[in-house]
Design a protein around this motif. Structure first.
Motif, PDB file in Angstrom:
ATOM      1  N   LEU A 121       0.860  -1.175   0.000  1.00 21.23           N
ATOM      2  CA  LEU A 121       0.000   0.000   0.000  1.00 21.23           C
ATOM      3  C   LEU A 121       0.897   1.225   0.000  1.00 21.23           C
ATOM      4  O   LEU A 121       1.747   1.382   0.875  1.00 21.23           O
ATOM      5  CB  LEU A 121      -0.892   0.011   1.249  1.00 21.23           C
ATOM      6  CG  LEU A 121      -1.700   1.276   1.512  1.00 21.23           C
ATOM      7  CD1 LEU A 121      -2.754   1.461   0.424  1.00 21.23           C
ATOM      8  CD2 LEU A 121      -2.365   1.192   2.875  1.00 21.23           C
ATOM      9  N   ASN A 122       0.741   2.076  -1.003  1.00 18.22           N
ATOM     10  CA  ASN A 122       1.487   3.333  -1.097  1.00 18.22           C
ATOM     11  C   ASN A 122       0.462   4.452  -1.105  1.00 18.22           C
ATOM     12  O   ASN A 122      -0.581   4.330  -1.749  1.00 18.22           O
ATOM     13  CB  ASN A 122       2.304   3.384  -2.384  1.00 18.22           C
ATOM     14  CG  ASN A 122       3.355   2.307  -2.420  1.00 18.22           C
ATOM     15  OD1 ASN A 122       4.403   2.440  -1.820  1.00 18.22           O
ATOM     16  ND2 ASN A 122       3.070   1.215  -3.111  1.00 18.22           N
ATOM     17  N   TRP A 123       0.764   5.554  -0.410  1.00 18.83           N
ATOM     18  CA  TRP A 123      -0.204   6.635  -0.364  1.00 18.83           C
ATOM     19  C   TRP A 123       0.453   7.997  -0.255  1.00 18.83           C
ATOM     20  O   TRP A 123       1.618   8.121   0.114  1.00 18.83           O
ATOM     21  CB  TRP A 123      -1.181   6.446   0.795  1.00 18.83           C
ATOM     22  CG  TRP A 123      -0.623   6.797   2.135  1.00 18.83           C
ATOM     23  CD1 TRP A 123      -0.659   8.018   2.753  1.00 18.83           C
ATOM     24  CD2 TRP A 123       0.066   5.947   3.039  1.00 18.83           C
ATOM     25  NE1 TRP A 123      -0.036   7.972   3.964  1.00 18.83           N
ATOM     26  CE2 TRP A 123       0.416   6.709   4.173  1.00 18.83           C
ATOM     27  CE3 TRP A 123       0.425   4.601   3.002  1.00 18.83           C
ATOM     28  CZ2 TRP A 123       1.098   6.167   5.255  1.00 18.83           C
ATOM     29  CZ3 TRP A 123       1.109   4.068   4.078  1.00 18.83           C
ATOM     30  CH2 TRP A 123       1.426   4.848   5.184  1.00 18.83           C
ATOM     31  N   VAL A 124      -0.349   9.009  -0.583  1.00 21.38           N
ATOM     32  CA  VAL A 124      -0.010  10.394  -0.334  1.00 21.38           C
ATOM     33  C   VAL A 124      -1.172  10.964   0.476  1.00 21.38           C
ATOM     34  O   VAL A 124      -2.333  10.608   0.253  1.00 21.38           O
ATOM     35  CB  VAL A 124       0.219  11.185  -1.647  1.00 21.38           C
ATOM     36  CG1 VAL A 124      -1.032  11.248  -2.498  1.00 21.38           C
ATOM     37  CG2 VAL A 124       0.762  12.576  -1.364  1.00 21.38           C
ATOM     38  N   SER A 125      -0.846  11.795   1.437  1.00 19.37           N
ATOM     39  CA  SER A 125      -1.861  12.370   2.319  1.00 19.37           C
ATOM     40  C   SER A 125      -1.538  13.832   2.549  1.00 19.37           C
ATOM     41  O   SER A 125      -0.427  14.163   2.965  1.00 19.37           O
ATOM     42  CB  SER A 125      -1.866  11.611   3.653  1.00 19.37           C
ATOM     43  OG  SER A 125      -2.662  12.281   4.608  1.00 19.37           O
ATOM     44  N   ILE A 126      -2.531  14.694   2.281  1.00 26.65           N
ATOM     45  CA  ILE A 126      -2.370  16.132   2.511  1.00 26.65           C
ATOM     46  C   ILE A 126      -3.639  16.613   3.199  1.00 26.65           C
ATOM     47  O   ILE A 126      -4.734  16.412   2.688  1.00 26.65           O
ATOM     48  CB  ILE A 126      -2.161  16.896   1.185  1.00 26.65           C
ATOM     49  CG1 ILE A 126      -0.909  16.378   0.479  1.00 26.65           C
ATOM     50  CG2 ILE A 126      -2.086  18.397   1.434  1.00 26.65           C
ATOM     51  CD1 ILE A 126      -0.752  16.853  -0.945  1.00 26.65           C
ATOM     52  N   GLY A 127      -3.497  17.199   4.356  1.00 19.91           N
ATOM     53  CA  GLY A 127      -4.661  17.714   5.080  1.00 19.91           C
ATOM     54  C   GLY A 127      -5.024  16.849   6.268  1.00 19.91           C
ATOM     55  O   GLY A 127      -4.186  16.150   6.828  1.00 19.91           O
ATOM     56  N   ASP A 128      -6.305  16.901   6.639  1.00 19.60           N
ATOM     57  CA  ASP A 128      -6.729  16.229   7.862  1.00 19.60           C
ATOM     58  C   ASP A 128      -7.633  15.023   7.636  1.00 19.60           C
ATOM     59  O   ASP A 128      -8.234  14.514   8.577  1.00 19.60           O
ATOM     60  CB  ASP A 128      -7.423  17.216   8.798  1.00 19.60           C
ATOM     61  CG  ASP A 128      -8.715  17.783   8.216  1.00 19.60           C
ATOM     62  OD1 ASP A 128      -9.014  17.523   7.046  1.00 19.60           O
ATOM     63  OD2 ASP A 128      -9.408  18.513   8.947  1.00 19.60           O
ATOM     64  N   SER A 129      -7.731  14.523   6.412  1.00 21.53           N
ATOM     65  CA  SER A 129      -8.523  13.313   6.168  1.00 21.53           C
ATOM     66  C   SER A 129      -7.729  12.102   6.649  1.00 21.53           C
ATOM     67  O   SER A 129      -6.591  11.896   6.220  1.00 21.53           O
ATOM     68  CB  SER A 129      -8.843  13.159   4.677  1.00 21.53           C
ATOM     69  OG  SER A 129      -9.708  14.172   4.248  1.00 21.53           O
ATOM     70  N   PRO A 130      -8.310  11.290   7.534  1.00 20.64           N
ATOM     71  CA  PRO A 130      -7.564  10.146   8.053  1.00 20.64           C
ATOM     72  C   PRO A 130      -7.546   8.967   7.091  1.00 20.64           C
ATOM     73  O   PRO A 130      -8.481   8.753   6.332  1.00 20.64           O
ATOM     74  CB  PRO A 130      -8.326   9.784   9.340  1.00 20.64           C
ATOM     75  CG  PRO A 130      -9.726  10.234   9.080  1.00 20.64           C
ATOM     76  CD  PRO A 130      -9.615  11.443   8.187  1.00 20.64           C
ATOM     77  N   LEU A 131      -6.460   8.210   7.139  1.00 16.30           N
ATOM     78  CA  LEU A 131      -6.314   6.979   6.362  1.00 16.30           C
ATOM     79  C   LEU A 131      -6.044   5.853   7.355  1.00 16.30           C
ATOM     80  O   LEU A 131      -5.108   5.938   8.154  1.00 16.30           O
ATOM     81  CB  LEU A 131      -5.148   7.088   5.373  1.00 16.30           C
ATOM     82  CG  LEU A 131      -4.788   5.817   4.601  1.00 16.30           C
ATOM     83  CD1 LEU A 131      -5.950   5.363   3.721  1.00 16.30           C
ATOM     84  CD2 LEU A 131      -3.536   6.040   3.771  1.00 16.30           C
TER      85      LEU A 131
END
Length: 158
Positions: A121-131
Motif C-alpha cells: 500500500l502506497n499513499w499520499v496524504s495532505i490535510g486532515d482526512s484520516p487513512l
C-alpha cells in the motif's frame, strides 16, 4: 488461492452530514484481474469558497494521473514519485482555477491518494482526512493530521 496473493474488497460511501451540500469527492478503481487498485479521496475545505469544486478538481487530477501512469500495469516513474507528482499537479490545477476565478480565492481540499499493488500500500496524504489500515480485526491510522487542529487542541489543553 496461494497464501501470498492479495485480494481486495473496495467500497465507498459519502454521507452529507450537517452541511447543505457535499464537499467530498471519492473514486475507487479496482478492476477485476488488474494487478493494482487506486483510491482517491478529496474533501473540500468547509466554509471556504468553492470547496466542492476544489475537491472535484483534486480527485479528478490525481485519479487521471494515477490511471494514466498505471495503464501498462507499471508505474513508470515509481509509485512514490507518481503520487507526489499527481498531488503537485492537482495543486497547480487549483491555483489555475483560482487565477481564472478570483471569487474562488481560498478554496482548497484535502487529499488521500493510494495505490495498492499486491500486498503493498502506497499513499499520499495532505490535510486532515484520516487513512486507516484494517488488519487482523484492528484499525490503525497510517497518516498524520496536517491541519492546524492538533496544534490548537494542544494549546487549549495547556
Amino acid at each position: 488461492m496461494p497464501q501470498n496473493e492479495a485480494t481486495y474488497e473496495a467500497t465507498s460511501a459519502l454521507i452529507r452530514g450537517a452541511r447543505d451540500h457535499q464537499e467530498d469527492a471519492v473514486i475507487v478503481d479496482f478492476p477485476v484481474g488488474a494487478p493494482m487498485g487506486l483510491v482517491v479521496l478529496a474533501d473540500g475545505m468547509g466554509r471556504h469558497a468553492a470547496g466542492d469544486v476544489a475537491s472535484k478538481i483534486v480527485m479528478t487530477e490525481v485519479f487521471c494521473e494515477l490511471k494514466f501512469q498505471t495503464m501498462d500495469t507499471t508505474l513508470m516513474g515509481g509509485v512514490r514519485e507518481t503520487l507526489l507528482a499527481a498531488a503537485q499537479g492537482a495543486n497547480e490545477c487549483i491555483a489555475a482555477h483560482i487565477a481564472e476565478n478570483p471569487d474562488a480565492e481560498g478554496m482548497g481540499a484535502t487529499l488521500i491518494g493510494l495505490v495498492m499493488e499486491g500486498n503493498r500500500l502506497n499513499w499520499v496524504s495532505i490535510g486532515d482526512s484520516p487513512l486507516y489500515l484494517f488488519r487482523d480485526g484492528a484499525l490503525t491510522q497510517l497518516n498524520e493530521d496536517h491541519s492546524m487542529a492538533p496544534q490548537i487542541d494542544q494549546m487549549i489543553a495547556c
